[in-house]
Design an enzyme around this catalytic site. Structure first.
Site, short mmCIF file in Angstrom:
data_model
loop_
_atom_site.label_atom_id
_atom_site.label_comp_id
_atom_site.label_asym_id
_atom_site.label_seq_id
_atom_site.Cartn_x
_atom_site.Cartn_y
_atom_site.Cartn_z
N THR A 1 -45.33 -5.42 32.90
CA THR A 1 -46.26 -4.85 31.92
C THR A 1 -47.17 -3.89 32.63
OG1 THR A 1 -46.30 -6.94 30.71
CG2 THR A 1 -48.13 -5.47 30.33
N ASP B 1 -48.41 -0.85 27.48
CA ASP B 1 -47.06 -0.35 27.20
C ASP B 1 -46.45 -1.31 26.17
OD1 ASP B 1 -44.61 -1.91 29.13
OD2 ASP B 1 -46.71 -2.54 29.11
N ARG C 1 -43.03 -2.76 26.45
CA ARG C 1 -41.73 -3.35 26.84
C ARG C 1 -41.92 -4.82 27.22
NH1 ARG C 1 -38.20 -0.66 31.59
NH2 ARG C 1 -37.43 0.64 29.91
N LYS D 1 -48.84 -5.77 22.76
CA LYS D 1 -49.52 -6.49 23.84
C LYS D 1 -51.02 -6.49 23.68
CE LYS D 1 -45.81 -5.44 26.94
NZ LYS D 1 -45.32 -5.06 28.24
N GLY E 1 -48.15 -11.13 31.65
CA GLY E 1 -47.72 -12.43 32.15
C GLY E 1 -46.71 -13.02 31.19
N SER F 1 -47.42 -5.57 36.34
CA SER F 1 -46.63 -5.02 37.45
C SER F 1 -46.84 -3.53 37.61
CB SER F 1 -45.14 -5.33 37.24
OG SER F 1 -44.71 -4.73 36.05
N ASP G 1 -42.89 2.22 36.92
CA ASP G 1 -42.64 0.79 37.07
C ASP G 1 -41.48 0.41 36.17
OD1 ASP G 1 -44.12 -2.16 35.77
OD2 ASP G 1 -43.02 -1.95 37.64
N SER H 1 -42.24 -1.91 33.02
CA SER H 1 -42.96 -1.37 31.86
C SER H 1 -42.16 -0.23 31.29
CB SER H 1 -44.34 -0.84 32.26
OG SER H 1 -44.95 -1.71 33.18
#
Lengths: 380, 231
Positions: A143, A159, A161, A175, A189, A271, A308, A311
């Site tokens: 994330t 984001d 995903r 999110k 998480g 992340s 990343d 994400s």
């Protein structure tokens, strides 16, 4: 030293059941008795007794016809008579309690004592690990979530995903969670943990609003979250960015899975946090306007999305100011699908080879059971 | 005490589809490590013979292309190894290596390192001696099979079911055994490969950036690139 099989069997440690009971002379077969008692109460036909008395319809246990009840009744009478005579009840030794518990536990379901977490399997996991089983690692959170404080309030971004290892489980999930009309929370998480913890604290905040008659404060949400997460010692894997505007002004906090918090002018988690933080650190300044704030947050989330792998997909933004909150769902969609086949796909019959066919008729129900309405003994 | 792990998965997916007189070999160009992207422009397709740094025009295997996903360090070493062995073959037999011969060579090379394998999941595509398309698919230690199409890599599990459905491949359980080569035309096969990669990119985090498609024909080898999702 000779250790024949016989000697070895004798060498084992004495179990508590071997210890002679003080009252053993009165009730020599106490173990067998208790076992039989337990088996009686757990017999399969227990729940299938015929409904002879319409008054007890709906109740599976008919105490009038059960022979065991009379025996229990006798025991109760004995106890009552003893009390009438003024004699004290005999103190139960801890041994007999353990015996009873032991037998009661045989065959019963292994349920946790109360609601919440049961750590029984931790011992099993340790044992398996020692035996050489490779433990699956905890998945790193995939994330990018960010928040920043601008001149009129707070902007949160995330984001969209959701990943399950290397696979994208949800291409467009939400999110940014609602906590209060003036407080929103981004979660990174384990998705279940972030959802559950934010829903729970959101409900608690609403009850608190009813009780106090005031608008919720961000520090209230913060304290509720951090004390919950600390209580679970990091097992609730929720890393949150909490932001909102209340009477004391705009606030932005980060909450870590173990329960620590930070109060910051700009924050990133997940992340993709390093990619997003690099954007913030180079371009953040105090006193940003609303448009600048939204642009900076979008830039940071896009950095996370493209750099990343955990994400991706779209950018969600939430702008909270005094008296007004705007949730800009899918504010940016920088990842459209690149190629769509113009030919399309047809799934005609016969494309999959049928190797064999077997037809089994489903049998009709033999008996329909009607539940009669009447007084329910269990309802009292 | 963390032990040194000699392997690393750099992600990516490779696909090859064989036709009546063509072969399509495709792979994405993303190189990743963990959750980071190292390169958006790293080719996984090698025309064997061209990795050696001298004039290789006359030494290239006849219409044979290797696409590999896995650990790129091992893949580079494997490609160099194969190129050298191919050169030796040409010196010994005075002819270029055919695709089935290269397939056997690759299998032997992989099995040679059975107890410290190349972390490479390979797909070899080309034209056989009759000019029909052939695809050979491998596991990490050299077990190979000639098939009509194959996918290897992180997105392979997402692509294979679609390829199975669309390429009308006869079930291997049917008897007598039927030819695995697809009846699709070349443009249809390329269209399918592009679509299947776009779909796999949606759901696999290690696949994306750009798609490189190599089509091997009787007229030669043709290379094409299209953009994929970069997130």
């Amino acid at each position: 030293m000779q250790t024949s099989k016989q000697n070895w069997a004798e060498c084992r440690l004495p179990s508590p059941l071997d210890r002679p009971s003080l009252k053993a002379h009165r009730r020599p077969n106490i173990l067998a008795e208790r076992k039989a008692q337990h088996e009686y109460w757990r017999r399969p036909s227990f729940f299938l007794l015929p409904q002879s008395n319409p008054a007890s319809a709906g109740c599976c246990f008919n105490s009038n016809s059960d022979p065991r009840t009379k025996e229990k009744g006798k025991r109760r009478e004995r106890v009552r008579e003893r009390e009438k005579r003024g004699k004290k009840q005999p103190r139960r030794s801890p041994l007999s309690h353990r015996l009873r518990t032991q037998i009661r536990m045989t065959g019963s379901m292994d349920l946790p004592a109360k609601g919440g977490f049961s750590y029984d399997l931790c011992r099993r996991n340790d044992f398996l690990e020692k035996k050489g089983l490779k433990v699956p690692g905890f998945l790193k959170t995939g994330t990018t979530i960010v928040g920043l404080v601008f001149q009129d309030g707070v902007v949160l971004g995330a984001d969209t995903r959701a990943t399950e290892g290397p696979i994208v489980a949800d291409k467009n999930c939400e999110k940014i969670h609602f906590m209060a009309p003036n407080i929103y929370c981004c979660g990174a998480g384990t998705a279940a943990d972030t959802e559950a913890v934010t829903d729970m604290v959101s409900s608690q905040l609403q009850l608190h609003r009813y009780a106090t008659g005031r608008e919720s404060r961000v520090v209230t949400a913060l304290t509720l979250l951090k004390s919950h997460l600390f209580k679970y010692q990091g097992h609730v894997s929720a890393a949150l960015v909490l932001g909102g505007v209340d009477v004391t002004g705009p606030h932005l906090h980060t909450v870590y899975p173990h329960g620590s918090t930070d109060t910051l002018p700009f924050a990133t988690m997940g992340s993709g946090s390093l990619a997003a933080m690099s954007v913030f650190e180079s371009q953040y300044k105090e006193g940003l306007t609303r448009e600048e704030g939204i642009q900076l947050v979008s830039d940071a989330i896009r950095a996370g999305i493209f750099n990343d792998l955990g994400s991706g997909s779209n950018v969600d933004v939430c702008v909270i100011t005094k008296g007004k909150t705007e949730y800009l769902r899918n504010h940016e969609l920088p990842n459209p699908r690149t190629y769509v086949s113009s030919k399309g796909y047809s799934f005609t019959k016969g494309q999959t080879e049928v190797l064999s066919t077997k037809i089994t008729k489903i049998t009709q129900l033999k008996q329909k059971v009607e539940v009669a309405e009447g007084g329910d003994a269990m309802e009292e | 005490m963390a032990r040194f792990d000699p392997y690393e998965n750099n992600g990516g997916t490779c696909v090859a589809v064989a036709g009546a007189d063509y072969c399509v070999v495709a792979a994405d160009t993303r190189l990743s490590v963990g959750y980071s992207i190292l390169s958006r422009d790293h080719s996984k397709i090698a025309q064997l013979g061209s990795v050696l740094k001298f004039d290789v025009q006359q030494f290239r295997a006849e219409k044979c292309v290797l696409a590999s996903s896995g650990f790129q360090g091992d893949i580079k070493a494997l490609q160099k190894n194969l190129a050298a062995k191919e050169l030796v073959y040409e010196h010994n037999h005075n002819k270029k290596m055919s695709c089935p011969a290269m397939a056997q060579l690759l299998s032997n090379t992989l099995y040679y390192k059975r107890f410290f394998p190349y972390y490479a999941f390979n797909v070899l595509g080309g034209l056989d001696s009759q000019g029909k398309g052939c695809v050979f698919t491998y596991d990490a230690v050299g077990s190979y099979e000639r098939t009509g199409y194959s996918a290897q890599g992180t997105g392979a599990a997402l692509m294979m079911p679609v390829l199975d459905n669309q390429l009308k491949s006869p079930s291997p359980l049917l008897l007598p055994a039927r030819d695995a080569v697809t009846p699709l035309s070349e443009s249809e096969a390329v269209d399918l490969v592009k679509d299947v990669f776009a779909s796999a990119t949606e759901r696999d985090i290690y696949t994306g950036d750009r798609l490189e498609i190599v089509v091997i024909n009787s007229s030669g080898t043709h290379r094409e690139c299209i953009e994929l999702r970069k997130d």
